[in-house]
Design a protein around this motif. Structure first.
Motif, mmCIF file in Angstrom:
data_model
loop_
_atom_site.group_PDB
_atom_site.id
_atom_site.type_symbol
_atom_site.label_atom_id
_atom_site.label_comp_id
_atom_site.label_asym_id
_atom_site.label_seq_id
_atom_site.Cartn_x
_atom_site.Cartn_y
_atom_site.Cartn_z
ATOM 1 N N ILE A 282 8.005 -9.874 28.119
ATOM 2 C CA ILE A 282 7.617 -10.690 29.260
ATOM 3 C C ILE A 282 6.109 -10.914 29.202
ATOM 4 C CG2 ILE A 282 7.495 -10.704 31.790
ATOM 5 C CD1 ILE A 282 10.332 -10.735 30.491
ATOM 6 N N GLY A 283 5.693 -12.147 29.468
ATOM 7 C CA GLY A 283 4.267 -12.446 29.499
ATOM 8 C C GLY A 283 3.922 -13.252 30.735
ATOM 9 N N ALA A 284 2.621 -13.473 30.926
ATOM 10 C CA ALA A 284 2.180 -14.299 32.051
ATOM 11 C C ALA A 284 1.106 -15.246 31.544
ATOM 12 C CB ALA A 284 1.633 -13.417 33.176
ATOM 13 N N SER A 285 0.825 -16.244 32.363
ATOM 14 C CA SER A 285 -0.256 -17.175 32.036
ATOM 15 C C SER A 285 -1.174 -17.264 33.252
ATOM 16 C CB SER A 285 0.344 -18.528 31.637
ATOM 17 O OG SER A 285 -0.670 -19.442 31.309
ATOM 18 N N SER A 286 -2.106 -18.203 33.204
ATOM 19 C CA SER A 286 -3.213 -18.244 34.160
ATOM 20 C C SER A 286 -2.825 -17.919 35.605
ATOM 21 C CB SER A 286 -3.845 -19.627 34.114
ATOM 22 O OG SER A 286 -4.448 -19.807 32.861
ATOM 23 N N MET A 287 -3.554 -16.979 36.158
ATOM 24 C CA MET A 287 -3.438 -16.584 37.568
ATOM 25 C C MET A 287 -4.709 -15.785 37.888
ATOM 26 S SD MET A 287 -0.542 -13.541 37.190
ATOM 27 C CE MET A 287 0.746 -14.667 36.749
ATOM 28 N N TRP A 288 -4.880 -15.407 39.154
ATOM 29 C CA TRP A 288 -6.020 -14.562 39.500
ATOM 30 C C TRP A 288 -5.782 -13.157 38.963
ATOM 31 C CZ3 TRP A 288 -10.172 -17.029 41.102
ATOM 32 C CH2 TRP A 288 -10.029 -18.239 41.785
ATOM 33 N N ALA A 289 -6.866 -12.460 38.649
ATOM 34 C CA ALA A 289 -6.732 -11.095 38.118
ATOM 35 C C ALA A 289 -6.061 -10.173 39.137
ATOM 36 C CB ALA A 289 -8.100 -10.551 37.710
ATOM 37 N N TYR A 290 -6.329 -10.379 40.440
ATOM 38 C CA TYR A 290 -5.705 -9.485 41.424
ATOM 39 C C TYR A 290 -4.187 -9.688 41.424
ATOM 40 C CZ TYR A 290 -4.740 -13.050 45.030
ATOM 41 O OH TYR A 290 -4.227 -14.114 45.714
ATOM 42 N N GLN A 291 -3.736 -10.917 41.151
ATOM 43 C CA GLN A 291 -2.293 -11.167 41.095
ATOM 44 C C GLN A 291 -1.681 -10.492 39.868
ATOM 45 O OE1 GLN A 291 -2.737 -15.450 41.151
ATOM 46 N NE2 GLN A 291 -2.224 -15.561 43.345
ATOM 47 N N PHE A 292 -2.387 -10.612 38.746
ATOM 48 C CA PHE A 292 -1.864 -9.990 37.524
ATOM 49 C C PHE A 292 -1.829 -8.461 37.677
ATOM 50 C CE2 PHE A 292 -2.268 -9.144 32.784
ATOM 51 C CZ PHE A 292 -0.936 -9.464 32.544
ATOM 52 N N ALA A 293 -2.878 -7.921 38.324
ATOM 53 C CA ALA A 293 -2.909 -6.468 38.559
ATOM 54 C C ALA A 293 -1.724 -6.070 39.439
ATOM 55 C CB ALA A 293 -4.233 -6.064 39.208
ATOM 56 N N GLU A 294 -1.404 -6.902 40.424
ATOM 57 C CA GLU A 294 -0.262 -6.594 41.301
ATOM 58 C C GLU A 294 1.046 -6.628 40.498
ATOM 59 O OE1 GLU A 294 0.060 -9.113 44.792
ATOM 60 O OE2 GLU A 294 2.071 -8.335 45.210
ATOM 61 N N ALA A 295 1.165 -7.605 39.606
ATOM 62 C CA ALA A 295 2.382 -7.684 38.783
ATOM 63 C C ALA A 295 2.516 -6.436 37.908
ATOM 64 C CB ALA A 295 2.345 -8.947 37.920
ATOM 65 N N LEU A 296 1.413 -6.017 37.285
ATOM 66 C CA LEU A 296 1.465 -4.827 36.412
ATOM 67 C C LEU A 296 1.827 -3.587 37.222
ATOM 68 C CD1 LEU A 296 -1.727 -5.505 34.249
ATOM 69 C CD2 LEU A 296 0.646 -5.620 33.460
ATOM 70 N N LYS A 297 1.210 -3.470 38.390
ATOM 71 C CA LYS A 297 1.468 -2.291 39.242
ATOM 72 C C LYS A 297 2.933 -2.283 39.689
ATOM 73 C CE LYS A 297 0.392 -0.979 43.771
ATOM 74 N NZ LYS A 297 0.226 -1.878 44.820
ATOM 75 N N THR A 298 3.464 -3.473 40.006
ATOM 76 C CA THR A 298 4.866 -3.553 40.448
ATOM 77 C C THR A 298 5.805 -3.129 39.310
ATOM 78 O OG1 THR A 298 4.233 -5.349 41.910
ATOM 79 C CG2 THR A 298 6.585 -5.096 41.498
ATOM 80 N N CYS A 299 5.532 -3.605 38.119
ATOM 81 C CA CYS A 299 6.348 -3.197 36.962
ATOM 82 C C CYS A 299 6.326 -1.675 36.821
ATOM 83 C CB CYS A 299 5.805 -3.784 35.668
ATOM 84 S SG CYS A 299 5.911 -5.556 35.570
ATOM 85 N N ASP A 300 5.133 -1.114 36.892
ATOM 86 C CA ASP A 300 4.997 0.331 36.653
ATOM 87 C C ASP A 300 5.668 1.136 37.759
ATOM 88 O OD1 ASP A 300 3.639 -0.303 34.397
ATOM 89 O OD2 ASP A 300 1.645 0.138 35.189
ATOM 90 N N SER A 301 5.463 0.718 39.000
ATOM 91 C CA SER A 301 6.003 1.548 40.087
ATOM 92 C C SER A 301 7.523 1.443 40.171
ATOM 93 C CB SER A 301 5.337 1.206 41.421
ATOM 94 O OG SER A 301 5.601 -0.129 41.741
ATOM 95 N N LEU A 302 8.100 0.319 39.723
ATOM 96 C CA LEU A 302 9.562 0.166 39.797
ATOM 97 C C LEU A 302 10.246 0.442 38.460
ATOM 98 C CD1 LEU A 302 9.717 -3.094 41.972
ATOM 99 C CD2 LEU A 302 9.997 -0.728 42.721
ATOM 100 N N GLY A 303 9.453 0.764 37.456
ATOM 101 C CA GLY A 303 10.040 1.047 36.137
ATOM 102 C C GLY A 303 10.647 -0.188 35.493
ATOM 103 N N LEU A 304 10.043 -1.345 35.744
ATOM 104 C CA LEU A 304 10.561 -2.600 35.178
ATOM 105 C C LEU A 304 9.846 -2.917 33.867
ATOM 106 C CD1 LEU A 304 10.619 -4.684 38.491
ATOM 107 C CD2 LEU A 304 12.546 -3.515 37.373
ATOM 108 N N GLU A 305 10.471 -3.777 33.066
ATOM 109 C CA GLU A 305 9.834 -4.240 31.828
ATOM 110 C C GLU A 305 8.430 -4.728 32.162
ATOM 111 O OE1 GLU A 305 11.289 -4.102 28.835
ATOM 112 O OE2 GLU A 305 9.576 -5.009 27.819
ATOM 113 N N ARG A 306 7.438 -4.226 31.423
ATOM 114 C CA ARG A 306 6.057 -4.514 31.793
ATOM 115 C C ARG A 306 5.617 -5.879 31.271
ATOM 116 N NH1 ARG A 306 0.396 -2.327 31.119
ATOM 117 N NH2 ARG A 306 -0.021 -1.482 33.182
#
Ligand SMILES: NC(=O)c1ccc[n+]([C@@H]2O[C@H](COP(=O)([O-])OP(=O)(O)OC[C@H]3O[C@@H](n4cnc5c(N)ncnc54)[C@H](OP(=O)(O)O)[C@@H]3O)[C@@H](O)[C@H]2O)c1
Length: 323
Positions: A152-176
């Motif tokens: 899974i990858g992402a493209s242009s967004m704000w860094a705070y949004q990307f940080a939220e996505a990474l944190k959500t993956c980690d806290s829920l054990g989802l594909e990062r």
């Protein structure tokens, strides 16, 4: 060709990715199917194994062209990336965005056009303000579990949004989310403030888009209108590459190109390839000769003083790409 490991994926990609946004129709500067196929075949000859398309590029035609061109080769030899988010059908609001419904439907449609069972990298083209990121990431995690996407990858967004996505993956054990395709080149460096240090810290693979500033880094600034794309790509006038120190940067690229006996495009690309946080720029070209130049740029070594000379005139620019 040089190869690198794409962030923490463990997957190996060529240090030049071939952008496939120019394949298809809809804009004067695009390449038709036959010419696109020739370019993809030459890319493979040159050792490029990384191809970046999107469902929205020529409304699916780019995916069809890429899928058909790669069909004659060993599927396992190539890394195919596509994207989801943008409007695919003005009559169907559920054919865009990052809801579970959109992701599941669009991924099936992309795989169908590519003629593949699995896409190697499935990227969120932009942030969806209407869908909770947890829903999006759960749908993507399911896509990986079902064997429809590998990473899974992402493209242009704000860094705070990307940080939220990474944190959500980690806290829920989802594909990062493993990669970031962002807007970065010698004329546009706003990503150096937040996004690139974040990617570096998190082991995220970085694959910048428009690495040649949509052609602004390839010819003198008073000759930008000399190509069809220069004259007709409307997005060019919306990106402030030549504001602030942009003209001076363009002139310094001209100087270094002349001194090193290479082209401006090669200097622009070499600058990006020297940036440690960059894994593989996604270059856009409609020309075999320009593609060959991009690959040759891997051999250019710029000194610290040459890099600093190119960077010195830069002035902060309005954020462009995901604003
Ligand atoms: N994720 C996103 O939101 C996003 C946004 C934009 C793009 N992308 C991806 O990034 C890829 C590249 O983007 P891009 O096409 O906008 O940017 P680019 O690579 O920065 O620029 C492409 C332009 O540079 C010219 N060029 C390339 N090599 C040249 C050379 N050696 N000499 C002279 N001119 C040269 C091309 O002309 P010729 O065709 O004549 O070579 C074309 O006009 C796309 O295909 C797409 O995959 C992603």
């Amino acid at each position: 060709m040089e190869y690198t490991t794409l962030g923490s994926t463990g997957m190996t990609v060529s240090r030049i990715g071939l952008g496939c946004m120019s394949f298809g129709s809809g804009q004067e500067w695009m390449l038709d199917r036959n010419a696109s196929t020739d370019l993809i075949e030459r890319a493979i000859d040159l050792g490029i194994n990384f191809f970046d398309t999107a469902n929205v590029y020529s409304t699916g035609e780019s995916e069809e062209i890429v899928g058909d061109a790669l069909a004659g080769y060993d599927r396992d030899a190539h890394v195919v990336a596509t994207k989801v988010y943008a409007e695919m059908n003005p009559d169907n609001p559920n054919a865009s965005g990052l809801s579970r419904k959109a992701i599941e439907q669009e991924l099936e449609a992309s795989l169908d056009r590519l003629g593949m069972e699995t896409v190697d990298l499935y990227q969120l083209h932009r942030w969806d303000y209407e869908t909770p990121i947890e829903q999006t990431l759960r749908a993507l995690d399911d896509a990986v579990r079902r064997g429809k996407a590998r990473y899974i990858g992402a493209s242009s967004m704000w860094a705070y949004q990307f940080a939220e996505a990474l944190k959500t993956c980690d806290s829920l054990g989802l594909e990062r989310v493993a990669t970031m395709q962002n807007h970065y080149n010698v004329f546009y460096r706003e990503e150096e403030r937040e996004m690139l240090p974040l990617c570096d810290r998190e082991g995220v693979g970085v694959t910048p888009w428009s690495p040649l500033a949509r052609g602004v880094g390839t010819r003198p600034h008073d000759e930008l209108d000399s190509t069809t794309r220069g004259r007709t790509d409307e997005s060019l006038s919306q990106i402030p590459y030549l504001q602030g120190g942009g003209e001076e940067i363009n002139e310094r690229i001209q100087e270094l190109a002349a001194e090193n006996g290479v082209t401006m495009a090669q200097i622009s690309l070499a600058w990006l390839l020297h940036k440690e946080w960059v894994d593989a720029p996604i270059i856009g070209t409609t020309s075999v000769e320009h593609l060959e130049q991009a690959v040759e740029a891997l051999e250019i070594s710029l000194s610290a003083s040459e890099l600093a000379y190119l960077e010195e005139p830069y002035e902060p620019l309005p954020v462009t790409g995901h604003e």
